[in-house]
Design a protein around this motif. Structure first.
Motif, PDB file in Angstrom:
ATOM      1  N   ARG A 154       0.812  -1.220   0.000  1.00 29.67           N
ATOM      2  CA  ARG A 154       0.000   0.000   0.000  1.00 29.67           C
ATOM      3  C   ARG A 154       0.843   1.267   0.000  1.00 29.67           C
ATOM      4  N   THR A 155       1.973   1.230   0.660  1.00 29.72           N
ATOM      5  CA  THR A 155       2.768   2.450   0.816  1.00 29.72           C
ATOM      6  C   THR A 155       4.069   2.420   0.020  1.00 29.72           C
ATOM      7  N   GLY A 156       4.230   1.458  -0.840  1.00 31.28           N
ATOM      8  CA  GLY A 156       5.461   1.389  -1.613  1.00 31.28           C
ATOM      9  C   GLY A 156       5.916  -0.051  -1.773  1.00 31.28           C
ATOM     10  N   CYS A 157       7.242  -0.234  -1.885  1.00 32.62           N
ATOM     11  CA  CYS A 157       7.808  -1.562  -2.109  1.00 32.62           C
ATOM     12  C   CYS A 157       8.687  -1.935  -0.916  1.00 32.62           C
ATOM     13  N   THR A 158       8.327  -2.988  -0.228  1.00 27.76           N
ATOM     14  CA  THR A 158       9.053  -3.436   0.973  1.00 27.76           C
ATOM     15  C   THR A 158      10.224  -4.318   0.575  1.00 27.76           C
ATOM     16  N   LEU A 159      11.429  -3.925   0.977  1.00 24.50           N
ATOM     17  CA  LEU A 159      12.635  -4.676   0.620  1.00 24.50           C
ATOM     18  C   LEU A 159      12.623  -6.065   1.247  1.00 24.50           C
ATOM     19  N   ILE A 160      12.927  -7.062   0.424  1.00 27.72           N
ATOM     20  CA  ILE A 160      13.010  -8.444   0.899  1.00 27.72           C
ATOM     21  C   ILE A 160      14.463  -8.907   0.937  1.00 27.72           C
ATOM     22  N   ALA A 161      15.222  -8.605  -0.128  1.00 26.18           N
ATOM     23  CA  ALA A 161      16.631  -9.004  -0.170  1.00 26.18           C
ATOM     24  C   ALA A 161      17.368  -8.128  -1.172  1.00 26.18           C
ATOM     25  N   ASN A 162      18.668  -7.946  -0.932  1.00 26.14           N
ATOM     26  CA  ASN A 162      19.506  -7.256  -1.915  1.00 26.14           C
ATOM     27  C   ASN A 162      20.914  -7.830  -1.882  1.00 26.14           C
ATOM     28  N   THR A 163      21.737  -7.396  -2.821  1.00 21.74           N
ATOM     29  CA  THR A 163      23.096  -7.932  -2.936  1.00 21.74           C
ATOM     30  C   THR A 163      24.052  -7.335  -1.919  1.00 21.74           C
ATOM     31  N   ASP A 164      23.588  -6.446  -1.057  1.00 17.98           N
ATOM     32  CA  ASP A 164      24.405  -5.960   0.057  1.00 17.98           C
ATOM     33  C   ASP A 164      24.355  -6.914   1.245  1.00 17.98           C
ATOM     34  N   GLY A 165      23.547  -7.980   1.126  1.00 17.39           N
ATOM     35  CA  GLY A 165      23.476  -8.972   2.192  1.00 17.39           C
ATOM     36  C   GLY A 165      22.231  -8.900   3.042  1.00 17.39           C
ATOM     37  N   TYR A 166      21.329  -7.954   2.752  1.00 13.65           N
ATOM     38  CA  TYR A 166      20.104  -7.866   3.551  1.00 13.65           C
ATOM     39  C   TYR A 166      19.114  -8.946   3.122  1.00 13.65           C
ATOM     40  N   VAL A 167      18.485  -9.584   4.111  1.00 21.32           N
ATOM     41  CA  VAL A 167      17.427 -10.565   3.869  1.00 21.32           C
ATOM     42  C   VAL A 167      16.362 -10.386   4.943  1.00 21.32           C
ATOM     43  N   GLY A 168      15.089 -10.260   4.536  1.00 23.75           N
ATOM     44  CA  GLY A 168      13.991 -10.150   5.487  1.00 23.75           C
ATOM     45  C   GLY A 168      13.870 -11.389   6.341  1.00 23.75           C
ATOM     46  N   ARG A 169      13.316 -11.212   7.548  1.00 25.06           N
ATOM     47  CA  ARG A 169      13.252 -12.311   8.512  1.00 25.06           C
ATOM     48  C   ARG A 169      12.550 -13.547   7.961  1.00 25.06           C
ATOM     49  N   SER A 170      11.409 -13.379   7.311  1.00 25.61           N
ATOM     50  CA  SER A 170      10.646 -14.539   6.832  1.00 25.61           C
ATOM     51  C   SER A 170      11.279 -15.207   5.620  1.00 25.61           C
ATOM     52  N   TYR A 171      12.356 -14.617   5.086  1.00 27.25           N
ATOM     53  CA  TYR A 171      13.016 -15.194   3.916  1.00 27.25           C
ATOM     54  C   TYR A 171      14.411 -15.714   4.246  1.00 27.25           C
ATOM     55  N   GLN A 172      14.762 -15.762   5.525  1.00 25.18           N
ATOM     56  CA  GLN A 172      16.077 -16.259   5.919  1.00 25.18           C
ATOM     57  C   GLN A 172      16.275 -17.689   5.427  1.00 25.18           C
ATOM     58  N   GLY A 173      17.376 -17.909   4.726  1.00 23.38           N
ATOM     59  CA  GLY A 173      17.721 -19.254   4.266  1.00 23.38           C
ATOM     60  C   GLY A 173      16.997 -19.716   3.024  1.00 23.38           C
ATOM     61  N   ARG A 174      16.077 -18.908   2.448  1.00 20.60           N
ATOM     62  CA  ARG A 174      15.305 -19.428   1.320  1.00 20.60           C
ATOM     63  C   ARG A 174      15.208 -18.492   0.120  1.00 20.60           C
ATOM     64  N   ILE A 175      16.015 -17.433   0.062  1.00 20.73           N
ATOM     65  CA  ILE A 175      16.050 -16.565  -1.113  1.00 20.73           C
ATOM     66  C   ILE A 175      17.488 -16.248  -1.468  1.00 20.73           C
ATOM     67  N   SER A 176      17.755 -16.211  -2.767  1.00 21.37           N
ATOM     68  CA  SER A 176      19.104 -15.924  -3.245  1.00 21.37           C
ATOM     69  C   SER A 176      19.021 -15.017  -4.468  1.00 21.37           C
ATOM     70  N   ILE A 177      19.957 -14.062  -4.548  1.00 25.87           N
ATOM     71  CA  ILE A 177      20.088 -13.201  -5.725  1.00 25.87           C
ATOM     72  C   ILE A 177      21.391 -13.568  -6.413  1.00 25.87           C
ATOM     73  N   THR A 178      21.289 -14.049  -7.647  1.00 23.63           N
ATOM     74  CA  THR A 178      22.444 -14.563  -8.366  1.00 23.63           C
ATOM     75  C   THR A 178      22.719 -13.722  -9.604  1.00 23.63           C
ATOM     76  N   PRO A 179      23.725 -12.857  -9.582  1.00 24.37           N
ATOM     77  CA  PRO A 179      24.070 -12.084 -10.783  1.00 24.37           C
ATOM     78  C   PRO A 179      24.539 -13.003 -11.912  1.00 24.37           C
ATOM     79  N   GLN A 180      24.130 -12.687 -13.120  1.00 26.38           N
ATOM     80  CA  GLN A 180      24.549 -13.456 -14.279  1.00 26.38           C
ATOM     81  C   GLN A 180      25.790 -12.812 -14.900  1.00 26.38           C
ATOM     82  N   GLU A 181      26.586 -13.622 -15.534  1.00 22.06           N
ATOM     83  CA  GLU A 181      27.817 -13.117 -16.123  1.00 22.06           C
ATOM     84  C   GLU A 181      27.537 -12.250 -17.351  1.00 22.06           C
ATOM     85  N   ARG A 182      28.227 -11.140 -17.430  1.00 22.41           N
ATOM     86  CA  ARG A 182      28.290 -10.255 -18.592  1.00 22.41           C
ATOM     87  C   ARG A 182      26.974  -9.559 -18.927  1.00 22.41           C
TER      88      ARG A 182
END
Length: 501
Positions: A154-182
């Motif tokens: 309702r008020t915007g976009c709630t951060l869940i995870a990013n490549t700086d190492g932040y992960v929301g509590r309910s997503y601990q251990g079950r979300i990954s951000i994988t950069p692709q080459e090139r």
């Protein structure tokens, strides 16, 4: 973004003369699939007036420039508005039900003179308890910006995870951000999917509030995964081993099967079926077996360390799609273990006659312990069963541990009790001796008083002599012969007899 089982974008931006497309997503169930779908606008009086619905109704003001398409098999209906006017700016609802007050999601439409319209929303399906892969479009090709994944609300976009190492509590251990080459694209991997994971998301680079390099994804849930349930946690012991069975769809054609270690929204490869092993795990990890028919492979880890505790992912890759599952490993220290378990010595119970003489059955747990440097020896009146390594037994039900240095953990407790027992024993013996001496003095006094008494006439001297017992040293005071050749004999009962010689 979810209102019960219905959700959609909260904000739309359009350009004067242009068009916008809004997608509403709902759970696939008979009531939702066959019920009325509608699009209405909220007026100043709070009433939401219908613009178009699946019953065939279209308002006159929007005739020819609005369309609604329902796709029940996908749980989606789409509203498209064309030839936008500045006056179209306002608050709208997309909903399901016979009235415009039933199930709905509200959104704000802004029409500007010059604006970039939001592109179509990508629909992604995921299985409950399963996993999903989202491929995000290339962002900053220089790779300098962080990647993120957030959920629209309702008020915007709630951060869940990013490549700086932040992960929301309910997503601990079950979300990954994988950069692709090139390419600059990146993947979002989520496993152990839940119903509440349904909704609208953004993936992009840079700041959450920015509009550059962002795309919107609608995540829809289907029936639960057919893969067997697996434990969420595993336990191991320092120095021990464990095996982990990983599952995948046996019908899939996977080019790679692997185990990686998850941390801060990334997963580092440890071992794969092609023979790769991470340098720090050489000799400690391997894929021991694989059963393609049943869709399983087993990973074995040996020589476990405390630092091995954490999250691990099983993964099977097919092109850009990856099926993953997560498990958390707990490492426990061996209870009461010494630094070098090989040096621990078994201490066996032995007998000690010097102190066991004063032992009683109720004193076995504190009596007869002899302490020497480096060893602990126990003495009791009864031999107890041999204890397992690094333990010694003092009484049934009481097991104490001993470290390899030989210092007993019982010493602070038993030694004061032992000293107290010895003191009580010595006191008891001293009192007994004093009492005995007092009784002996009284017997001697009695013998002196009886010297002048006549001998009983009914005693037979011969028989009395035959019945004489050898007095015990503790009870006999004195035996003497008087001038009249009579002997006074003191028996153990404290009585006197006279025998003529």
């Amino acid at each position: 973004p979810v209102s019960s089982t219905l959700y959609g974008s909260r904000f739309l931006t359009g350009q004067v003369g242009g068009s916008v497309t809004h997608q509403c997503f709902y759970s696939i169930m008979p009531a939702n699939k066959h019920d009325r779908k509608y699009w209405c606008r909220i007026a100043g009086n709070g009433v939401c007036y219908t613009i178009i619905s699946t019953t065939g109704y279209t308002s006159e003001d929007h005739a020819g420039r609005v369309a609604l398409e329902d796709i029940p098999e996908n749980g989606t209906f789409t509203v498209t508005m064309t030839e936008l006017k500045k006056s179209d700016t306002g608050t709208y609802r997309c909903g399901i039900g016979t009235t415009n007050r039933d199930l709905y999601v509200s959104l704000n439409l802004t029409v500007l003179a010059d604006a970039d319209a939001l592109g179509p929303i990508e629909l992604v399906w995921g299985e409950l308890r399963g996993s999903v892969t989202v491929l995000c479009s290339p962002g900053d090709t220089q790779g300098g910006e962080k990647r993120f994944w957030c959920k629209l609300g309702r008020t915007g976009c709630t951060l869940i995870a990013n490549t700086d190492g932040y992960v929301g509590r309910s997503y601990q251990g079950r979300i990954s951000i994988t950069p692709q080459e090139r390419s600059g694209a990146f993947k979002i991997l989520i496993n152990d999917l839940k119903k509440e994971d349904s909704g609208l998301y953004r993936c992009g680079t840079g700041r959450l509030s920015g509009r550059d390099s962002q795309q919107v994804v609608a995540l829809q849930m289907t029936a639960a995964s057919t893969l067997p349930k697996r434990p969420k946690f595993l336990s191991g012991t320092v120095g021990g081993s464990l095996s982990l069975k990983c599952h995948y769809d046996p019908k899939g054609n996977y080019e790679k099967k692997y185990l990686c270690r998850w941390k801060e929204a990334s997963c580092s490869l440890l071992v794969d079926a092609d023979g790769f092993v991470h340098e720090s795990y050489k000799g400690r990890i391997q894929i021991a077996s694989s059963d393609r028919e049943n869709g399983t492979y087993t990973v074995v880890m040996r020589h476990l360390r405390e630092e091995d505790a954490g999250w691990y992912w099983c993964g099977a890759k097919n092109g850009h799609t990856e099926h993953t599952s997560s498990v958390k490993l707990r490492i426990e220290k061996e209870a009461w273990s010494s630094q070098d378990p090989e040096t621990s010595t078994l201490v066996k119970p032995t007998l000690s006659s010097s102190l066991a003489a004063y032992s009683t059955p109720t004193q076995r747990s504190i009596t007869g312990l002899t302490y020497t440097t480096g060893t602990v020896t126990e003495s009791t009146s009864t031999l107890l069963p041999a204890a397992p390594p690094r333990t010694f037994v003092t009484s049934p039900g009481e097991v104490y541990r001993e470290s390899s240095s030989g210092e007993s953990r019982l010493l602070p407790v038993v030694l004061p009790a032992l000293i107290l027992l010895i003191f009580i024993t010595i006191t008891f013996l001293a009192l007994t001796k004093i009492k005995l001496q007092k009784e002996t003095g009284e017997e001697r006094s009695t013998a002196g008083n009886l010297a002048a008494a006549p001998m009983r006439s009914d005693l037979n001297p011969v028989k009395e002599q035959t019945m004489e017992e050898t007095p015990s040293p503790e009870k006999v005071g004195e035996c003497r012969t008087d001038p009249g050749k009579r002997r006074w004999v003191f028996s153990g009962t404290g009585t006197a007899s006279v025998v003529s010689l």
